[in-house]
Design a protein around this motif. Structure first.
Motif, PDB file in Angstrom:
ATOM      1  N   ILE A 106      24.130  38.775  33.136  1.00 43.70           N
ATOM      2  CA  ILE A 106      24.472  39.886  34.038  1.00 43.70           C
ATOM      3  C   ILE A 106      24.663  39.376  35.462  1.00 43.70           C
ATOM      4  O   ILE A 106      25.640  39.735  36.125  1.00 43.70           O
ATOM      5  CB  ILE A 106      23.382  40.975  33.973  1.00 43.70           C
ATOM      6  CG1 ILE A 106      23.443  41.697  32.632  1.00 43.70           C
ATOM      7  CG2 ILE A 106      23.543  41.969  35.128  1.00 43.70           C
ATOM      8  CD1 ILE A 106      22.296  42.647  32.391  1.00 43.70           C
ATOM      9  N   VAL A 107      23.755  38.533  35.932  1.00 42.03           N
ATOM     10  CA  VAL A 107      23.858  38.025  37.300  1.00 42.03           C
ATOM     11  C   VAL A 107      25.119  37.178  37.473  1.00 42.03           C
ATOM     12  O   VAL A 107      25.863  37.341  38.447  1.00 42.03           O
ATOM     13  CB  VAL A 107      22.582  37.231  37.683  1.00 42.03           C
ATOM     14  CG1 VAL A 107      22.774  36.467  38.977  1.00 42.03           C
ATOM     15  CG2 VAL A 107      21.391  38.171  37.794  1.00 42.03           C
ATOM     16  N   CYS A 108      25.381  36.283  36.532  1.00 43.27           N
ATOM     17  CA  CYS A 108      26.565  35.421  36.638  1.00 43.27           C
ATOM     18  C   CYS A 108      27.861  36.226  36.559  1.00 43.27           C
ATOM     19  O   CYS A 108      28.781  36.013  37.357  1.00 43.27           O
ATOM     20  CB  CYS A 108      26.547  34.353  35.546  1.00 43.27           C
ATOM     21  SG  CYS A 108      25.281  33.102  35.803  1.00 43.27           S
ATOM     22  N   VAL A 113      32.639  38.671  39.111  1.00 45.35           N
ATOM     23  CA  VAL A 113      33.447  39.870  39.386  1.00 45.35           C
ATOM     24  C   VAL A 113      33.515  40.133  40.890  1.00 45.35           C
ATOM     25  O   VAL A 113      34.584  40.442  41.427  1.00 45.35           O
ATOM     26  CB  VAL A 113      32.878  41.099  38.636  1.00 45.35           C
ATOM     27  CG1 VAL A 113      33.493  42.387  39.131  1.00 45.35           C
ATOM     28  CG2 VAL A 113      33.108  40.944  37.149  1.00 45.35           C
ATOM     29  N   MET A 114      32.390  40.000  41.582  1.00 50.45           N
ATOM     30  CA  MET A 114      32.383  40.230  43.032  1.00 50.45           C
ATOM     31  C   MET A 114      33.255  39.210  43.754  1.00 50.45           C
ATOM     32  O   MET A 114      33.998  39.560  44.678  1.00 50.45           O
ATOM     33  CB  MET A 114      30.948  40.184  43.558  1.00 50.45           C
ATOM     34  CG  MET A 114      30.116  41.372  43.139  1.00 50.45           C
ATOM     35  SD  MET A 114      28.392  41.234  43.614  1.00 50.45           S
ATOM     36  CE  MET A 114      28.503  41.339  45.373  1.00 50.45           C
ATOM     37  N   LEU A 115      33.193  37.964  43.330  1.00 48.12           N
ATOM     38  CA  LEU A 115      33.997  36.916  43.955  1.00 48.12           C
ATOM     39  C   LEU A 115      35.486  37.171  43.745  1.00 48.12           C
ATOM     40  O   LEU A 115      36.278  37.114  44.696  1.00 48.12           O
ATOM     41  CB  LEU A 115      33.602  35.550  43.383  1.00 48.12           C
ATOM     42  CG  LEU A 115      34.367  34.349  43.913  1.00 48.12           C
ATOM     43  CD1 LEU A 115      34.016  34.128  45.387  1.00 48.12           C
ATOM     44  CD2 LEU A 115      34.048  33.118  43.107  1.00 48.12           C
ATOM     45  N   ILE A 116      35.875  37.480  42.516  1.00 46.64           N
ATOM     46  CA  ILE A 116      37.291  37.734  42.227  1.00 46.64           C
ATOM     47  C   ILE A 116      37.767  38.991  42.934  1.00 46.64           C
ATOM     48  O   ILE A 116      38.851  39.012  43.533  1.00 46.64           O
ATOM     49  CB  ILE A 116      37.516  37.823  40.702  1.00 46.64           C
ATOM     50  CG1 ILE A 116      37.293  36.440  40.076  1.00 46.64           C
ATOM     51  CG2 ILE A 116      38.905  38.342  40.376  1.00 46.64           C
ATOM     52  CD1 ILE A 116      37.305  36.442  38.567  1.00 46.64           C
ATOM     53  N   THR A 117      36.980  40.063  42.905  1.00 49.16           N
ATOM     54  CA  THR A 117      37.369  41.304  43.565  1.00 49.16           C
ATOM     55  C   THR A 117      37.499  41.115  45.067  1.00 49.16           C
ATOM     56  O   THR A 117      38.470  41.579  45.678  1.00 49.16           O
ATOM     57  CB  THR A 117      36.340  42.413  43.259  1.00 49.16           C
ATOM     58  OG1 THR A 117      36.234  42.568  41.847  1.00 49.16           O
ATOM     59  CG2 THR A 117      36.756  43.732  43.877  1.00 49.16           C
ATOM     60  N   GLY A 118      36.545  40.423  45.671  1.00 47.98           N
ATOM     61  CA  GLY A 118      36.610  40.171  47.110  1.00 47.98           C
ATOM     62  C   GLY A 118      37.817  39.339  47.486  1.00 47.98           C
ATOM     63  O   GLY A 118      38.501  39.611  48.476  1.00 47.98           O
ATOM     64  N   THR A 119      38.101  38.307  46.692  1.00 45.21           N
ATOM     65  CA  THR A 119      39.265  37.461  46.960  1.00 45.21           C
ATOM     66  C   THR A 119      40.556  38.253  46.833  1.00 45.21           C
ATOM     67  O   THR A 119      41.455  38.144  47.685  1.00 45.21           O
ATOM     68  CB  THR A 119      39.282  36.257  45.984  1.00 45.21           C
ATOM     69  OG1 THR A 119      38.055  35.543  46.113  1.00 45.21           O
ATOM     70  CG2 THR A 119      40.444  35.341  46.272  1.00 45.21           C
ATOM     71  N   MET A 120      40.656  39.061  45.780  1.00 44.82           N
ATOM     72  CA  MET A 120      41.860  39.882  45.596  1.00 44.82           C
ATOM     73  C   MET A 120      42.021  40.887  46.730  1.00 44.82           C
ATOM     74  O   MET A 120      43.125  41.066  47.255  1.00 44.82           O
ATOM     75  CB  MET A 120      41.806  40.621  44.245  1.00 44.82           C
ATOM     76  CG  MET A 120      41.907  39.708  43.047  1.00 44.82           C
ATOM     77  SD  MET A 120      43.506  38.902  42.919  1.00 44.82           S
ATOM     78  CE  MET A 120      44.561  40.286  42.622  1.00 44.82           C
TER      79      MET A 120
END
Length: 147
Positions: A106-108, A113-120
């Motif tokens: 869950i943490v990973c 998801v947060m990294l990809i969403t933030g980058t997008m």
């Protein structure tokens, strides 16, 4: 008279949002039907998203026809996770034996998801800024506040 006009505007706004959510739900339901008919392991909601994407891409459906309903669903997304969170409580024995692996997963996955969403989101923001003429900081703040 002004109060009646205000009530009428609010009623129309609520009706529009309900209709937009109904359209989105209908597309998700159509995706579910396609998933069942094709007997695929792909969830129906994914087919619904693909249909929505194609309708938007080919301009059969305009974004402003569903934007307010979609915005409401995204703002209230946390409410949709409450039933699944409560459902986890029935699997206490699984959490006792496999809890560490589940927690790491869950943490990973959340971090990814947060990294990809933030980058997008950052890339989309930068692309929009390049296409628009220069504006004041006040205008930018108003636009962000309207999201």
């Amino acid at each position: 008279m002004q109060r009646l006009t205000w009530i009428r505007k609010k009623t129309v706004a609520i009706a529009v949002i309900i209709l937009q959510i109904a359209v989105l739900y209908g597309l998700a339901d159509l995706g579910g039907l396609i998933s069942k008919l094709l007997h695929t392991p792909v969830p129906g909601s994914i087919f619904g998203l693909i249909i929505l994407f194609l309708l938007l891409q080919f301009r059969v459906l305009r974004l402003d026809w569903i934007a307010r309903g979609g915005d409401l669903l995204i703002r209230e997304m946390l409410l949709f996770f409450v039933p699944s969170s409560v459902g986890i409580m029935t699997y206490g024995h699984l959490m006792l034996h496999e809890g560490l692996q589940i927690l790491v997963t869950i943490v990973c996955s959340t971090a990814i998801v947060m990294l990809i969403t933030g980058t997008m989101a950052d890339n989309i923001w930068k692309a929009r800024q390049l296409r628009r003429p220069r504006r004041t900081a006040h205008e930018d703040a108003k636009e962000v506040a309207s999201w």
